[in-house]
Write a protein that holds these residues in place. Structure first.
Motif, mmCIF file in Angstrom:
data_model
loop_
_atom_site.group_PDB
_atom_site.id
_atom_site.type_symbol
_atom_site.label_atom_id
_atom_site.label_comp_id
_atom_site.label_asym_id
_atom_site.label_seq_id
_atom_site.Cartn_x
_atom_site.Cartn_y
_atom_site.Cartn_z
ATOM 1 N N LEU A 31 0.999 -1.176 0.005
ATOM 2 C CA LEU A 31 0.086 0.314 0.092
ATOM 3 C C LEU A 31 0.842 1.212 -0.007
ATOM 4 C CD1 LEU A 31 -2.249 -1.182 2.977
ATOM 5 C CD2 LEU A 31 -2.927 -1.186 0.406
ATOM 6 N N GLU A 32 0.538 2.224 -0.749
ATOM 7 C CA GLU A 32 1.347 3.598 -0.550
ATOM 8 C C GLU A 32 0.368 4.674 -0.739
ATOM 9 O OE1 GLU A 32 3.739 3.360 -3.902
ATOM 10 O OE2 GLU A 32 2.601 4.680 -5.187
ATOM 11 N N TRP A 33 0.697 5.782 0.008
ATOM 12 C CA TRP A 33 -0.099 6.874 0.143
ATOM 13 C C TRP A 33 0.603 8.054 -0.551
ATOM 14 C CZ3 TRP A 33 -0.332 3.064 3.233
ATOM 15 C CH2 TRP A 33 -1.815 2.612 3.819
ATOM 16 N N LEU B 211 5.512 10.855 -2.425
ATOM 17 C CA LEU B 211 5.482 9.733 -1.663
ATOM 18 C C LEU B 211 5.200 10.179 -0.307
ATOM 19 C CD1 LEU B 211 5.050 6.587 -1.609
ATOM 20 C CD2 LEU B 211 7.372 6.668 -1.487
ATOM 21 N N LEU B 212 4.100 9.793 0.380
ATOM 22 C CA LEU B 212 3.775 9.862 1.819
ATOM 23 C C LEU B 212 4.355 8.952 2.648
ATOM 24 C CD1 LEU B 212 0.388 11.695 1.590
ATOM 25 C CD2 LEU B 212 2.569 12.963 1.689
ATOM 26 N N GLY B 213 3.802 7.805 2.461
ATOM 27 C CA GLY B 213 4.171 6.477 3.097
ATOM 28 C C GLY B 213 3.871 5.150 2.214
ATOM 29 N N THR B 214 4.487 4.358 2.991
ATOM 30 C CA THR B 214 4.046 2.796 2.521
ATOM 31 C C THR B 214 4.109 1.984 3.475
ATOM 32 O OG1 THR B 214 6.331 2.083 2.282
ATOM 33 C CG2 THR B 214 5.509 3.090 0.216
ATOM 34 N N VAL B 215 3.184 0.841 3.360
ATOM 35 C CA VAL B 215 2.974 -0.343 4.379
ATOM 36 C C VAL B 215 3.119 -1.642 3.398
ATOM 37 C CG1 VAL B 215 1.280 -1.562 5.613
ATOM 38 C CG2 VAL B 215 1.416 0.837 5.690
ATOM 39 N N LEU B 216 3.752 -2.571 3.852
ATOM 40 C CA LEU B 216 3.825 -3.774 3.358
ATOM 41 C C LEU B 216 3.595 -5.055 4.360
ATOM 42 C CD1 LEU B 216 4.609 -5.683 1.082
ATOM 43 C CD2 LEU B 216 6.916 -5.625 1.633
ATOM 44 N N VAL B 217 2.314 -5.565 4.020
ATOM 45 C CA VAL B 217 1.922 -6.661 4.896
ATOM 46 C C VAL B 217 2.138 -7.860 4.299
ATOM 47 C CG1 VAL B 217 -0.278 -7.641 6.227
ATOM 48 C CG2 VAL B 217 -0.287 -5.040 5.796
ATOM 49 N N TYR B 218 2.842 -8.679 4.916
ATOM 50 C CA TYR B 218 3.297 -10.060 4.232
ATOM 51 C C TYR B 218 2.010 -11.007 4.473
ATOM 52 C CZ TYR B 218 8.082 -8.057 4.202
ATOM 53 O OH TYR B 218 9.078 -7.436 4.068
ATOM 54 N N PHE C 133 5.720 -3.862 7.802
ATOM 55 C CA PHE C 133 6.597 -2.981 7.955
ATOM 56 C C PHE C 133 6.069 -1.859 7.286
ATOM 57 C CE2 PHE C 133 9.757 -0.235 6.443
ATOM 58 C CZ PHE C 133 10.507 0.185 7.502
ATOM 59 N N ALA C 134 6.183 -0.545 7.941
ATOM 60 C CA ALA C 134 5.406 0.704 7.481
ATOM 61 C C ALA C 134 6.368 1.833 7.668
ATOM 62 C CB ALA C 134 4.230 1.023 8.132
ATOM 63 N N GLU C 135 6.222 2.875 6.606
ATOM 64 C CA GLU C 135 7.193 3.884 7.096
ATOM 65 C C GLU C 135 6.426 4.960 6.183
ATOM 66 O OE1 GLU C 135 11.644 4.076 6.033
ATOM 67 O OE2 GLU C 135 10.684 4.584 4.051
ATOM 68 N N PHE C 136 6.296 6.260 6.995
ATOM 69 C CA PHE C 136 5.725 7.418 6.678
ATOM 70 C C PHE C 136 6.498 8.629 6.968
ATOM 71 C CE2 PHE C 136 2.114 4.871 6.641
ATOM 72 C CZ PHE C 136 1.364 5.240 5.694
ATOM 73 N N ASP C 137 6.696 9.424 5.954
ATOM 74 C CA ASP C 137 7.540 10.631 6.150
ATOM 75 C C ASP C 137 7.059 11.568 7.078
ATOM 76 O OD1 ASP C 137 9.164 9.703 4.303
ATOM 77 O OD2 ASP C 137 8.634 11.063 2.619
ATOM 78 N N VAL C 138 7.974 12.136 7.934
ATOM 79 C CA VAL C 138 7.449 13.354 9.004
ATOM 80 C C VAL C 138 8.221 14.496 8.539
ATOM 81 C CG1 VAL C 138 7.640 13.841 11.135
ATOM 82 C CG2 VAL C 138 7.214 11.482 10.981
ATOM 83 N N LEU C 139 9.478 14.706 8.458
ATOM 84 C CA LEU C 139 10.324 15.787 8.133
ATOM 85 C C LEU C 139 9.925 16.960 8.879
ATOM 86 C CD1 LEU C 139 10.133 15.426 4.055
ATOM 87 C CD2 LEU C 139 11.918 14.467 5.739
ATOM 88 N N GLU D 298 12.837 12.548 10.464
ATOM 89 C CA GLU D 298 12.739 11.905 8.863
ATOM 90 C C GLU D 298 11.614 11.398 8.694
ATOM 91 O OE1 GLU D 298 15.121 10.007 5.278
ATOM 92 O OE2 GLU D 298 15.503 9.249 7.164
ATOM 93 N N ALA D 299 11.355 10.114 9.598
ATOM 94 C CA ALA D 299 10.079 9.426 9.349
ATOM 95 C C ALA D 299 9.597 8.664 10.566
ATOM 96 C CB ALA D 299 10.477 8.237 8.324
ATOM 97 N N VAL D 300 8.583 8.237 10.615
ATOM 98 C CA VAL D 300 7.939 7.305 11.706
ATOM 99 C C VAL D 300 7.935 5.658 10.919
ATOM 100 C CG1 VAL D 300 5.560 7.578 11.193
ATOM 101 C CG2 VAL D 300 6.209 6.770 13.597
ATOM 102 N N THR D 301 8.459 4.663 11.586
ATOM 103 C CA THR D 301 8.552 3.232 10.949
ATOM 104 C C THR D 301 7.736 2.471 11.980
ATOM 105 O OG1 THR D 301 10.618 2.916 11.887
ATOM 106 C CG2 THR D 301 10.673 3.612 9.757
ATOM 107 N N ALA D 302 7.043 1.435 11.550
ATOM 108 C CA ALA D 302 6.530 0.414 12.351
ATOM 109 C C ALA D 302 6.532 -0.793 11.688
ATOM 110 C CB ALA D 302 5.153 0.778 12.612
ATOM 111 N N TRP D 303 6.704 -1.991 12.980
ATOM 112 C CA TRP D 303 6.855 -3.243 12.217
ATOM 113 C C TRP D 303 6.229 -4.085 13.347
ATOM 114 C CZ3 TRP D 303 10.088 -0.012 14.433
ATOM 115 C CH2 TRP D 303 10.783 -0.279 15.681
ATOM 116 N N GLY D 304 5.994 -5.451 12.811
ATOM 117 C CA GLY D 304 5.605 -6.458 13.718
ATOM 118 C C GLY D 304 4.465 -7.412 13.230
#
Length: 123
Positions: free
Chosen positions: A60-62, A69-76, A82-88, A100-106
């Motif tokens: 998924l991307e926004w 590009l604002l951010g992406t999510v990859l769901v296996y 794993f997700a990553e969105f720009d903050v800057l 720079e960004a907020v990331t999430a995983w798990g």
């Protein structure tokens, strides 16, 4: 008949809510307002084959209105993500640092998130 992509999007709806809550909490804890899209539909969604086990993951991307590009999510396939969105933005509590960004995983029920920091440019 619903496509495989539509089914996968529906299956991950709860996980996406959990992800947004986790990333919002990480940003709030640092004293930042959330730059995350308001839980809107992604600009792009597709199934991607994992080169390791050939399972299909949900990508998924926004993007902004101008296409940035604002951010992406990859769901296996296992629902690990794993997700990553720009903050800057300047870090409100750490002088000389930029978020720079907020990331999430798990996995569902066990998501973690953190801010990715960069040293600010010297004036």
């Amino acid at each position: 008949m619903r496509s495989t992509l539509q089914v996968r999007l529906e299956q991950t709806q709860g996980l996406m809510e959990e992800l947004w809550d986790e990333m919002d909490a990480c940003l709030r804890q640092a004293g930042l307002s959330s730059p995350l899209p308001d839980r809107i539909e992604p600009t792009r969604s597709e199934l991607r084959e994992d080169p390791f086990d050939h399972s299909l993951g949900l990508y998924l991307e926004w993007r902004s209105g101008s296409g940035g590009l604002l951010g992406t999510v990859l769901v296996y396939a296992s629902d690990m993500l794993f997700a990553e969105f720009d903050v800057l933005a300047a870090h409100p509590g750490k002088a000389g640092w930029v978020v720079e960004a907020v990331t999430a995983w798990g996995n569902p029920g066990a998501l973690k998130s953190e801010l990715r920091l960069l040293p600010a440019l010297a004036e």
